[in-house]
Every structure is written in structure tokens, then in C-alpha cells.
Design a protein around this motif. Sequence first.
Motif, mmCIF file in Angstrom:
data_model
loop_
_atom_site.group_PDB
_atom_site.id
_atom_site.type_symbol
_atom_site.label_atom_id
_atom_site.label_comp_id
_atom_site.label_asym_id
_atom_site.label_seq_id
_atom_site.Cartn_x
_atom_site.Cartn_y
_atom_site.Cartn_z
ATOM 1 N N GLU A 101 -1.654 13.732 3.822
ATOM 2 C CA GLU A 101 -0.575 14.675 4.151
ATOM 3 C C GLU A 101 0.790 14.059 3.860
ATOM 4 N N SER A 102 0.942 12.783 4.162
ATOM 5 C CA SER A 102 2.213 12.109 3.904
ATOM 6 C C SER A 102 2.508 12.035 2.412
ATOM 7 N N ILE A 103 1.465 11.807 1.612
ATOM 8 C CA ILE A 103 1.652 11.772 0.157
ATOM 9 C C ILE A 103 2.106 13.138 -0.345
ATOM 10 N N PHE A 104 1.499 14.198 0.171
ATOM 11 C CA PHE A 104 1.858 15.552 -0.253
ATOM 12 C C PHE A 104 3.295 15.900 0.150
ATOM 13 N N LYS A 105 3.682 15.511 1.368
ATOM 14 C CA LYS A 105 5.005 15.887 1.879
ATOM 15 C C LYS A 105 6.111 14.931 1.440
ATOM 16 N N ASN A 106 5.790 13.614 1.419
ATOM 17 C CA ASN A 106 6.834 12.611 1.221
ATOM 18 C C ASN A 106 6.666 11.743 -0.020
ATOM 19 N N GLY A 107 5.552 11.920 -0.737
ATOM 20 C CA GLY A 107 5.340 11.129 -1.936
ATOM 21 C C GLY A 107 4.886 9.713 -1.679
ATOM 22 N N ASN A 108 4.446 9.408 -0.455
ATOM 23 C CA ASN A 108 3.916 8.077 -0.133
ATOM 24 C C ASN A 108 2.944 8.201 1.031
ATOM 25 N N PRO A 109 1.981 7.261 1.166
ATOM 26 C CA PRO A 109 0.952 7.369 2.212
ATOM 27 C C PRO A 109 1.343 6.741 3.548
ATOM 28 N N TRP A 110 2.562 6.223 3.650
ATOM 29 C CA TRP A 110 2.946 5.423 4.812
ATOM 30 C C TRP A 110 3.734 6.189 5.865
#
Length: 369
Positions: A101-110
Amino acid sequence: MDAQELVQKHKLLECIQCGICTGGCPVSRKTSLNIRRCMREVAVTRKVISCPQNELWSCTMCSTCGIRCPKDLNPYEFLADIRGIAVEEGQIASTIRDSLESIFKNGNPWGRIRGRRSEWAQGLNIKHVSQGAEFLYFVGCTPAYDPRVQEVSRNLVKCFEKAGVDFATLGDEENCCGNEVYGMGEKGLFDLLVDENLKIFEKYNAKRIVTSCPHSYNAFKNRYKQAPYEVQHHSQLLAGLVDDGKLTFSSMLAKKVVYHDPCLLGKQNGIYEEPRKAIEGLPGVELLEFDRSRERSLCCEGGGGRMWIDIPGERLAETRVREAVECGAEILATACPFCLLTLEDAVKTTGLEGKIQVMDIAELLSLSL
């Protein structure tokens, strides 16, 4: 994807059930993962299997099974598709879900906002790729956001500047490369990232890309089909700069160093010599070798989404740092942000602090500049 598609795509009927994939799997000793059994069950029953969480997610996508398979099959790719089914059904750990979800929303997995992606470069004079440059330095999510790995990015910039490399970055426009997204089975999100990244590369006419993350290197080189650019890992560029006399050293580094081959750099892309050449270029360094090195290198357990899900049992990284101490090394060098983090954690959990230091090769080289 149904069972019949899995059988055809991964050529499951060609599997001779020799068990080499399971026998060679670095994590099979700590889990019940049996790749051979999983493949046979789908091939025979024509039903999509439901693997236990610890079994399905223990795979690190290191590719050892594919390298050793006598039929040239890639069992780890099969497991990625099984994960994809689990993702579609929502049968995944919350940590995996949150990273996707973070990758989709923010472009990173962190779980960090995109607007802070270039904070690692504060105080450094780094131009944006819109100004033009020979190399686009693709930093990557972990080197951009993780406080420890940010030091690798800063030291790599130091090496680039010393050697006169003309480089620039995407700043906050940079996006996740998607390699771990692919390994976690979220192929739809991966395809979206490929489209977005190729558009931004085209926008800035990026023809030569260098990255310090083997996972980004692997994605750009092998997963982005027919991409109009040349990609290098930073170990390749650094070794070339040392060979050409553009990166020179002013101080001795009288240390015993052992190099750990990252799976995505070594096993999947055959890059073994360049990192060693870069290290050997340092005055005073004695380069040691693990018994299990190069294509036999022991996986650190950081790939395939394993940075976001823990599997019970002793970590292979703990075994690795013990081996480094046993061979007499003072510094355990690597060339991957995931390896750096897992190995440093292992130094702490094994109580070996003060006996071994973990460093990226960029950090190692910058010590002698």
C-alpha cells in the motif's frame, strides 16, 4: 491465474522430481518449504495449492533453485505467482500488505512520504536530471529513506565527485523500482511502476543509469523489457573508475576484508569480479573469501519481500557473520542495501559487535579517498 496456466507457464510437467531445488534452497532448513512438492501438487491435481504463510513467504527469490535445476526451470518464479494468488485473496501478512500500500501511495515500501525522498542529499550539491548529466543515479527506496543506508548514498556521491563523474538524480520524483513488488506477487502494481518509471526516464532522456541497489539493477535490466537505456550497478562503475585511474586513493586501509555476494547481483546477474576488483584497488587491503562465495553464496534472507516479514528460526545472516569472523575478516563488505541491513542486525543478535564491521563497498572506498 488458474492451475492449468501455472502448469503451462512454469513447465511443471517437465519437472523430474529430483529434489535439487529443495535440497539447494537456503531457507529449506529453517522452514517446511518444499518447492518440488508444491510444483508436483499443482501439476498432478491441477488445483492451485494453498501454502502455509511461513512456507510461502520464506522464499527470498535468491534463484538458487533455478540455477541448479537440471531442467532449466525457475521454481522461484512459480512461487511468485502462487504469492500473487495469495495477494489477490488477501491472504497475506499485514506487514506485506502495508508495504504494498505504501508503494502504491508513496512510491516506497517504508511508509514515508514522497516529499522526503531526497532528504538523504541534504548538504550535498547534487543536480537534478533536468539539468542534464551523463549518468542518472537512481538512488532506490532503501538508500533514500533508511538512515543507515543513506550513508552508502552519501559515500557513493563522494566517490563520484572524486572521480569526476557527471551524474544527477530524480530527487523527489524518483519512484520504487518494483523488484520486490514483483517478488511479492503483486504483478499489477509492478506493471504500473514499470510504466511510470519508463515515462520519467523518457521524459529526461535517461540513457545511462547507475544504481547502488542490486534489486533496482535486476528490475531495470531483466524485468523492464526493451527499455532504451544502459544500466550499471555501482560496483561496476566504481571498478571501472579504479581501473581507469579516475578514482585514486590517498591513504592506506590495512584491513582484512571478506566480500559477501548479494544474490540479485551475483546469482541472478553474474556480477562477481567487479566488486572484488574495486576492493582490491584499495591500498593495504587483504581480500579474503568465504568458503561459500560467488554462485554458492549464502543468501542473507533480505530479498523477495522478506524485509517486511519475519520467518521463525535462526537467520542465515547470523550464520554469515559468524563465518566472516571465523575466516579472520575485520570488515564484511557487501554491495546491497538489504544485505547491509540484515548483516548488521545479525552482528548485533549474535553478540559480535566489535569483532566485525559491515560496510558497503562505496563506504569502504571512500575511507581511502
